[in-house]
Write a protein that holds these residues in place. Structure first.
Motif, PDB file in Angstrom:
ATOM      1  N   TYR A   5       0.854  -1.322  -0.068  1.00  0.00           N
ATOM      2  CA  TYR A   5       0.047  -0.069  -0.209  1.00  0.00           C
ATOM      3  C   TYR A   5       0.882   1.189   0.034  1.00  0.00           C
ATOM      4  O   TYR A   5       0.456   2.220  -0.576  1.00  0.00           O
ATOM      5  CB  TYR A   5      -0.914   0.052   1.044  1.00  0.00           C
ATOM      6  CG  TYR A   5      -2.266  -0.662   1.089  1.00  0.00           C
ATOM      7  CD1 TYR A   5      -3.335   0.234   0.618  1.00  0.00           C
ATOM      8  CD2 TYR A   5      -2.302  -1.992   1.288  1.00  0.00           C
ATOM      9  CE1 TYR A   5      -4.595  -0.612   0.554  1.00  0.00           C
ATOM     10  CE2 TYR A   5      -3.699  -2.705   1.031  1.00  0.00           C
ATOM     11  CZ  TYR A   5      -4.786  -1.847   0.480  1.00  0.00           C
ATOM     12  OH  TYR A   5      -5.846  -2.547   0.557  1.00  0.00           O
ATOM     13  N   ASN A  14      -7.851   2.104  -2.260  1.00  0.00           N
ATOM     14  CA  ASN A  14      -9.247   1.397  -2.382  1.00  0.00           C
ATOM     15  C   ASN A  14      -9.589   0.584  -3.234  1.00  0.00           C
ATOM     16  O   ASN A  14     -10.345  -0.327  -2.977  1.00  0.00           O
ATOM     17  CB  ASN A  14      -9.993   2.862  -2.384  1.00  0.00           C
ATOM     18  CG  ASN A  14      -9.871   3.916  -1.190  1.00  0.00           C
ATOM     19  OD1 ASN A  14      -9.506   3.360  -0.028  1.00  0.00           O
ATOM     20  ND2 ASN A  14     -10.441   5.082  -1.421  1.00  0.00           N
ATOM     21  N   PHE A  15      -9.163   0.841  -4.479  1.00  0.00           N
ATOM     22  CA  PHE A  15      -9.369  -0.210  -5.449  1.00  0.00           C
ATOM     23  C   PHE A  15      -8.667  -1.926  -5.071  1.00  0.00           C
ATOM     24  O   PHE A  15      -9.468  -2.630  -5.137  1.00  0.00           O
ATOM     25  CB  PHE A  15      -8.610   0.217  -6.615  1.00  0.00           C
ATOM     26  CG  PHE A  15      -8.750  -0.718  -7.898  1.00  0.00           C
ATOM     27  CD1 PHE A  15      -9.817  -0.894  -8.674  1.00  0.00           C
ATOM     28  CD2 PHE A  15      -7.620  -1.587  -8.777  1.00  0.00           C
ATOM     29  CE1 PHE A  15      -9.933  -1.634  -9.660  1.00  0.00           C
ATOM     30  CE2 PHE A  15      -7.817  -2.463  -9.470  1.00  0.00           C
ATOM     31  CZ  PHE A  15      -8.885  -2.418 -10.122  1.00  0.00           C
ATOM     32  N   ASP A  17      -8.371  -2.752  -2.194  1.00  0.00           N
ATOM     33  CA  ASP A  17      -9.252  -2.886  -0.884  1.00  0.00           C
ATOM     34  C   ASP A  17     -10.564  -3.571  -1.564  1.00  0.00           C
ATOM     35  O   ASP A  17     -10.616  -4.629  -0.846  1.00  0.00           O
ATOM     36  CB  ASP A  17      -9.434  -1.670   0.052  1.00  0.00           C
ATOM     37  CG  ASP A  17      -9.341  -1.896   1.269  1.00  0.00           C
ATOM     38  OD1 ASP A  17      -8.350  -2.822   1.727  1.00  0.00           O
ATOM     39  OD2 ASP A  17      -9.985  -1.448   2.181  1.00  0.00           O
ATOM     40  N   ALA A  18     -11.316  -3.275  -2.278  1.00  0.00           N
ATOM     41  CA  ALA A  18     -12.428  -3.642  -2.703  1.00  0.00           C
ATOM     42  C   ALA A  18     -12.082  -5.233  -3.396  1.00  0.00           C
ATOM     43  O   ALA A  18     -12.860  -6.122  -3.289  1.00  0.00           O
ATOM     44  CB  ALA A  18     -12.991  -2.853  -3.847  1.00  0.00           C
ATOM     45  N   PHE A  19     -11.163  -5.426  -4.017  1.00  0.00           N
ATOM     46  CA  PHE A  19     -10.841  -6.950  -4.545  1.00  0.00           C
ATOM     47  C   PHE A  19     -10.284  -7.866  -3.274  1.00  0.00           C
ATOM     48  O   PHE A  19     -10.663  -8.940  -3.288  1.00  0.00           O
ATOM     49  CB  PHE A  19      -9.593  -6.864  -5.417  1.00  0.00           C
ATOM     50  CG  PHE A  19      -9.755  -6.446  -6.740  1.00  0.00           C
ATOM     51  CD1 PHE A  19     -10.658  -7.327  -7.518  1.00  0.00           C
ATOM     52  CD2 PHE A  19      -9.303  -5.518  -7.528  1.00  0.00           C
ATOM     53  CE1 PHE A  19     -11.064  -7.011  -9.010  1.00  0.00           C
ATOM     54  CE2 PHE A  19      -9.430  -5.282  -8.606  1.00  0.00           C
ATOM     55  CZ  PHE A  19     -10.482  -6.070  -9.380  1.00  0.00           C
ATOM     56  N   TYR A  20      -9.819  -7.305  -2.163  1.00  0.00           N
ATOM     57  CA  TYR A  20      -9.687  -8.135  -0.950  1.00  0.00           C
ATOM     58  C   TYR A  20     -10.967  -8.467  -0.295  1.00  0.00           C
ATOM     59  O   TYR A  20     -10.983  -9.468   0.017  1.00  0.00           O
ATOM     60  CB  TYR A  20      -8.620  -7.261  -0.173  1.00  0.00           C
ATOM     61  CG  TYR A  20      -7.120  -7.886  -0.007  1.00  0.00           C
ATOM     62  CD1 TYR A  20      -6.254  -7.501  -1.162  1.00  0.00           C
ATOM     63  CD2 TYR A  20      -6.781  -8.660   1.096  1.00  0.00           C
ATOM     64  CE1 TYR A  20      -5.012  -8.023  -1.220  1.00  0.00           C
ATOM     65  CE2 TYR A  20      -5.480  -9.209   1.093  1.00  0.00           C
ATOM     66  CZ  TYR A  20      -4.719  -8.841   0.007  1.00  0.00           C
ATOM     67  OH  TYR A  20      -3.327  -9.404   0.043  1.00  0.00           O
ATOM     68  N   GLN A  21     -11.951  -7.447  -0.222  1.00  0.00           N
ATOM     69  CA  GLN A  21     -13.296  -7.811   0.395  1.00  0.00           C
ATOM     70  C   GLN A  21     -14.058  -8.559  -0.570  1.00  0.00           C
ATOM     71  O   GLN A  21     -14.978  -9.286  -0.132  1.00  0.00           O
ATOM     72  CB  GLN A  21     -13.970  -6.466   0.719  1.00  0.00           C
ATOM     73  CG  GLN A  21     -13.217  -5.868   1.929  1.00  0.00           C
ATOM     74  CD  GLN A  21     -13.258  -4.561   2.211  1.00  0.00           C
ATOM     75  OE1 GLN A  21     -14.123  -4.097   1.587  1.00  0.00           O
ATOM     76  NE2 GLN A  21     -12.598  -3.961   2.770  1.00  0.00           N
ATOM     77  N   HIS A  22     -14.053  -8.546  -1.911  1.00  0.00           N
ATOM     78  CA  HIS A  22     -14.623  -9.228  -2.809  1.00  0.00           C
ATOM     79  C   HIS A  22     -13.872  -9.671  -3.845  1.00  0.00           C
ATOM     80  O   HIS A  22     -13.676  -9.522  -4.995  1.00  0.00           O
ATOM     81  CB  HIS A  22     -15.629  -8.315  -3.448  1.00  0.00           C
ATOM     82  CG  HIS A  22     -16.341  -7.328  -2.713  1.00  0.00           C
ATOM     83  ND1 HIS A  22     -17.545  -7.709  -1.706  1.00  0.00           N
ATOM     84  CD2 HIS A  22     -16.224  -5.807  -2.205  1.00  0.00           C
ATOM     85  CE1 HIS A  22     -17.741  -6.529  -1.117  1.00  0.00           C
ATOM     86  NE2 HIS A  22     -17.189  -5.574  -1.502  1.00  0.00           N
ATOM     87  N   LEU A  25     -14.657 -10.396  -7.541  1.00  0.00           N
ATOM     88  CA  LEU A  25     -14.775  -9.290  -8.417  1.00  0.00           C
ATOM     89  C   LEU A  25     -13.429  -9.683  -9.428  1.00  0.00           C
ATOM     90  O   LEU A  25     -13.553  -9.463 -10.763  1.00  0.00           O
ATOM     91  CB  LEU A  25     -14.308  -7.975  -7.929  1.00  0.00           C
ATOM     92  CG  LEU A  25     -15.521  -7.144  -7.479  1.00  0.00           C
ATOM     93  CD1 LEU A  25     -15.021  -5.780  -6.582  1.00  0.00           C
ATOM     94  CD2 LEU A  25     -16.280  -6.698  -8.676  1.00  0.00           C
TER      95      LEU A  25
END
Length: 45
Positions: A5, A14-15, A17-22, A25
């Motif tokens: 990071y 943030n991009f 982070d979105a992949f880590y949570q979903h 995707l």
């Protein structure tokens, strides 16, 4: 948050982070890339 990071901007962080949570995707993105590649390849041949 990992050490990778540090070198990224806030938006890119943030991009990721979105992949880590979903993780789904990632599969959707991969499927889209493969589908596009096949589409382009079949038109070229």
């Amino acid at each position: 948050m990992g050490p990778y990071y540090r070198g990224t901007s806030q938006g890119l962080g943030n991009f990721f982070d979105a992949f880590y949570q979903h993780p789904i995707l990632m599969l959707v993105l991969l499927a889209a890339i493969v589908a596009t590649g096949i589409f382009v390849w079949r038109r070229k041949v």
